[in-house]
Design a protein around this motif. Structure first.
Motif, PDB file in Angstrom:
ATOM      1  N   ASN A 103       0.930  -1.174  -0.115  1.00 45.09           N
ATOM      2  CA  ASN A 103       0.183  -0.292   0.033  1.00 45.09           C
ATOM      3  C   ASN A 103       0.821   1.271   0.013  1.00 45.09           C
ATOM      4  O   ASN A 103       1.682   1.268   1.097  1.00 45.09           O
ATOM      5  CB  ASN A 103      -0.821  -0.190   1.194  1.00 45.09           C
ATOM      6  CG  ASN A 103      -2.027   1.082   1.118  1.00 45.09           C
ATOM      7  OD1 ASN A 103      -1.835   1.980   0.459  1.00 45.09           O
ATOM      8  ND2 ASN A 103      -3.245   0.727   1.750  1.00 45.09           N
ATOM      9  N   LYS A 104       0.668   2.034  -1.237  1.00 41.80           N
ATOM     10  CA  LYS A 104       1.381   3.192  -0.969  1.00 41.80           C
ATOM     11  C   LYS A 104       0.550   4.418  -0.912  1.00 41.80           C
ATOM     12  O   LYS A 104       0.977   5.663  -1.261  1.00 41.80           O
ATOM     13  CB  LYS A 104       2.264   3.523  -2.514  1.00 41.80           C
ATOM     14  CG  LYS A 104       2.870   2.370  -2.859  1.00 41.80           C
ATOM     15  CD  LYS A 104       4.078   2.288  -2.244  1.00 41.80           C
ATOM     16  CE  LYS A 104       4.738   0.800  -2.556  1.00 41.80           C
ATOM     17  NZ  LYS A 104       5.680   0.242  -1.557  1.00 41.80           N
ATOM     18  N   GLU A 105      -0.571   4.531  -0.397  1.00 40.86           N
ATOM     19  CA  GLU A 105      -1.474   5.555   0.152  1.00 40.86           C
ATOM     20  C   GLU A 105      -2.169   5.334   1.511  1.00 40.86           C
ATOM     21  O   GLU A 105      -3.351   5.139   1.673  1.00 40.86           O
ATOM     22  CB  GLU A 105      -2.620   5.444  -1.157  1.00 40.86           C
ATOM     23  CG  GLU A 105      -2.005   5.868  -2.423  1.00 40.86           C
ATOM     24  CD  GLU A 105      -3.233   6.287  -3.321  1.00 40.86           C
ATOM     25  OE1 GLU A 105      -4.209   5.473  -3.253  1.00 40.86           O
ATOM     26  OE2 GLU A 105      -3.495   7.199  -4.148  1.00 40.86           O
ATOM     27  N   LEU A 106      -1.421   4.956   2.266  1.00 48.59           N
ATOM     28  CA  LEU A 106      -1.675   4.491   3.431  1.00 48.59           C
ATOM     29  C   LEU A 106      -2.595   5.552   4.160  1.00 48.59           C
ATOM     30  O   LEU A 106      -3.564   4.897   4.853  1.00 48.59           O
ATOM     31  CB  LEU A 106      -0.320   4.174   4.180  1.00 48.59           C
ATOM     32  CG  LEU A 106       0.481   2.958   4.106  1.00 48.59           C
ATOM     33  CD1 LEU A 106       1.723   2.927   4.843  1.00 48.59           C
ATOM     34  CD2 LEU A 106      -0.042   1.875   4.420  1.00 48.59           C
ATOM     35  N   VAL A 107      -2.239   6.652   4.336  1.00 49.67           N
ATOM     36  CA  VAL A 107      -3.024   7.494   4.867  1.00 49.67           C
ATOM     37  C   VAL A 107      -4.268   8.037   3.974  1.00 49.67           C
ATOM     38  O   VAL A 107      -5.498   8.202   4.376  1.00 49.67           O
ATOM     39  CB  VAL A 107      -2.408   8.898   5.344  1.00 49.67           C
ATOM     40  CG1 VAL A 107      -3.373   9.885   5.925  1.00 49.67           C
ATOM     41  CG2 VAL A 107      -1.259   8.538   6.060  1.00 49.67           C
ATOM     42  N   ASP A 108      -4.041   8.420   2.495  1.00 51.35           N
ATOM     43  CA  ASP A 108      -5.078   8.753   1.710  1.00 51.35           C
ATOM     44  C   ASP A 108      -6.110   7.584   1.449  1.00 51.35           C
ATOM     45  O   ASP A 108      -7.318   8.202   1.218  1.00 51.35           O
ATOM     46  CB  ASP A 108      -4.519   9.175   0.434  1.00 51.35           C
ATOM     47  CG  ASP A 108      -3.566  10.406   0.368  1.00 51.35           C
ATOM     48  OD1 ASP A 108      -3.754  11.254   1.333  1.00 51.35           O
ATOM     49  OD2 ASP A 108      -2.701  10.530  -0.492  1.00 51.35           O
ATOM     50  N   SER A 109      -5.662   6.536   1.604  1.00 47.33           N
ATOM     51  CA  SER A 109      -6.920   5.517   1.529  1.00 47.33           C
ATOM     52  C   SER A 109      -7.544   4.887   2.936  1.00 47.33           C
ATOM     53  O   SER A 109      -8.453   4.102   2.954  1.00 47.33           O
ATOM     54  CB  SER A 109      -6.036   3.955   0.939  1.00 47.33           C
ATOM     55  OG  SER A 109      -5.185   3.387   2.053  1.00 47.33           O
ATOM     56  N   GLY A 110      -7.074   5.470   3.902  1.00 46.27           N
ATOM     57  CA  GLY A 110      -7.759   5.484   5.111  1.00 46.27           C
ATOM     58  C   GLY A 110      -7.158   4.322   6.012  1.00 46.27           C
ATOM     59  O   GLY A 110      -7.719   4.179   7.034  1.00 46.27           O
ATOM     60  N   GLU A 111      -5.930   3.617   5.384  1.00 40.18           N
ATOM     61  CA  GLU A 111      -5.598   2.284   5.958  1.00 40.18           C
ATOM     62  C   GLU A 111      -5.160   2.969   7.304  1.00 40.18           C
ATOM     63  O   GLU A 111      -5.124   2.525   8.802  1.00 40.18           O
ATOM     64  CB  GLU A 111      -4.582   1.735   5.426  1.00 40.18           C
ATOM     65  CG  GLU A 111      -5.104   0.825   4.420  1.00 40.18           C
ATOM     66  CD  GLU A 111      -5.939  -0.349   5.126  1.00 40.18           C
ATOM     67  OE1 GLU A 111      -6.337  -0.404   6.293  1.00 40.18           O
ATOM     68  OE2 GLU A 111      -6.260  -1.406   4.276  1.00 40.18           O
ATOM     69  N   LEU A 112      -4.346   3.906   7.497  1.00 42.03           N
ATOM     70  CA  LEU A 112      -3.827   4.554   8.846  1.00 42.03           C
ATOM     71  C   LEU A 112      -4.726   5.739   9.054  1.00 42.03           C
ATOM     72  O   LEU A 112      -4.911   6.674   8.430  1.00 42.03           O
ATOM     73  CB  LEU A 112      -2.484   4.983   8.625  1.00 42.03           C
ATOM     74  CG  LEU A 112      -1.206   3.850   8.192  1.00 42.03           C
ATOM     75  CD1 LEU A 112       0.159   4.523   8.462  1.00 42.03           C
ATOM     76  CD2 LEU A 112      -1.243   2.727   9.282  1.00 42.03           C
ATOM     77  N   ASP A 113      -5.359   5.661  10.181  1.00 43.30           N
ATOM     78  CA  ASP A 113      -6.025   6.989  10.896  1.00 43.30           C
ATOM     79  C   ASP A 113      -4.995   7.666  11.686  1.00 43.30           C
ATOM     80  O   ASP A 113      -3.848   7.498  11.917  1.00 43.30           O
ATOM     81  CB  ASP A 113      -7.228   6.461  11.318  1.00 43.30           C
ATOM     82  CG  ASP A 113      -7.055   5.508  12.614  1.00 43.30           C
ATOM     83  OD1 ASP A 113      -5.831   5.424  13.468  1.00 43.30           O
ATOM     84  OD2 ASP A 113      -7.950   4.833  12.766  1.00 43.30           O
TER      85      ASP A 113
END
Lengths: 263, 75
Positions: free
Chosen positions: B20-30
């Motif tokens: 995953n290269k969009e950890l924050v943008d995809s919502g995986e990391l909050d």
């Protein structure tokens, strides 16, 4: 002595500095949320040796946020006119710092605990089913059942206006019998998936599988838009835990203990 | 990199950090993950992460996080 916070930018700079210093905290808000808190004009601070408390005034209680330097213990909490609620999000596998005992010495006592569970959409099989979204005329019944079913301090209950918005946006599913409400499920869409916010069943309809059907309805309704289903469940509610486990929900390692200082 | 992957795996065992290269943008990391991660990174790498660096771009991928750590170590 509590002091009102007035400068949002200074507040955020202080938070970032404290995070960078590795202080313990339960403050997990973004810069935008932190600025809004100050704008709402309801946040107060209390500084002490080794840390700071931030109190956010809600309608019937104070939400407590803290920052604490390493090796320091929480200060004894002041007596306020409303209960003080401390809600933390922790990793179950890590040691709790400050410990529950430290918080007890500060004046809090354990109130309840929740844990987060998730279900990955690709692991779910869907069966075609008929679902019913709540309509505007059910607002009062749903709002009443919600307030009767959930504890008042840490359940993030919506206002009537915001519940109505969610009803109109098809975020509330209902189970009906002869047009009478048996139960409802309130969910929301977050970036990481579909979150079950509230589910409740009328007392006379409990034990009849209404909750189970509502969860199936939710998963079916969100099957194409959510990559993950998420929920927080109270750890002192074994029937609910069993139900979610049967659906395939797994704990993701986060727990949220809530403590209270009553007046 | 190994230390970082270990920290991330402990924080969120359910996330595939290498893919995953969009950890924050995809919502995986909050925000909880980011705050926890800031504390862990500061301790593990003996760095200071300022307010200006707590932005999604710095936490969207393992590579971005590692780049942030390296830059702060050099400062």
């Amino acid at each position: 002595m509590l002091k009102k916070m007035i400068d949002g930018q200074a507040f955020w700079r202080e938070i970032a500095k404290r995070l960078s210093n590795g202080e313990s905290t339960n403050f997990f808000f973004s810069q935008e949320d932190a600025l809004l808190m100050v704008q709402r004009d309801k946040i107060y601070r209390l500084d002490f040796d080794g840390g700071v408390y931030f109190f956010v005034k809600e309608e019937t209680f104070y939400q407590l946020y803290y920052f604490l330097e390493k090796e320091k213990s929480p200060e004894v909490l002041p007596a306020l006119a409303e209960p003080i609620i401390l809600e933390e999000v922790l990793l179950a596998a890590k040691e709790r710092i400050p410990s529950e005992d430290n918080w007890k010495k500060a004046g809090l006592k354990p109130y309840l605990e929740r844990k987060r569970m998730y279900l990955t959409t690709k692991n779910v099989s869907f069966e075609e089913r008929k679902i019913t979204f709540a309509s505007e005329k059910m607002l009062d019944d749903i709002f009443y059942l919600m307030h009767e079913s959930f504890e008042p301090f840490s359940s993030a209950l919506p206002t009537k206006e915001s519940l109505l918005t969610d009803i109109l946006n098809q975020k509330v599913l209902v189970s009906l019998q002869n047009q009478e409400l048996l139960g409802f499920l309130h969910f929301g869409n977050m970036k990481q998936g579909s979150m079950l916010w509230h589910i409740a069943v009328m007392p006379q309809a409990r034990g009849l599988g209404v909750g189970n059907r509502l969860v199936k309805d939710w998963i079916f309704a969100q099957r194409d838009v959510a990559k993950k289903f998420l929920l927080w469940v109270r750890t002192d509610n074994p029937p609910a835990l069993r139900m979610y486990e049967k659906f395939g929900f797994l704990p993701d390692g986060r727990v949220a203990p809530v403590m209270i200082k009553t007046t | 990199m190994e230390t970082l992957l270990k920290i991330l795996a402990e924080l969120r065992p359910d996330v595939d950090f290498e893919e995953n290269k969009e950890l924050v943008d995809s919502g995986e990391l909050d925000s909880f993950d980011i705050v926890s991660l800031v504390g862990e990174l500061c301790e593990a790498y003996e760095i200071q992460i300022g307010a200006e660096d707590i932005i999604p771009e710095n936490f969207n991928s393992v590579e971005a996080i590692m780049a942030l750590v390296k830059r702060l170590q050099e400062d």
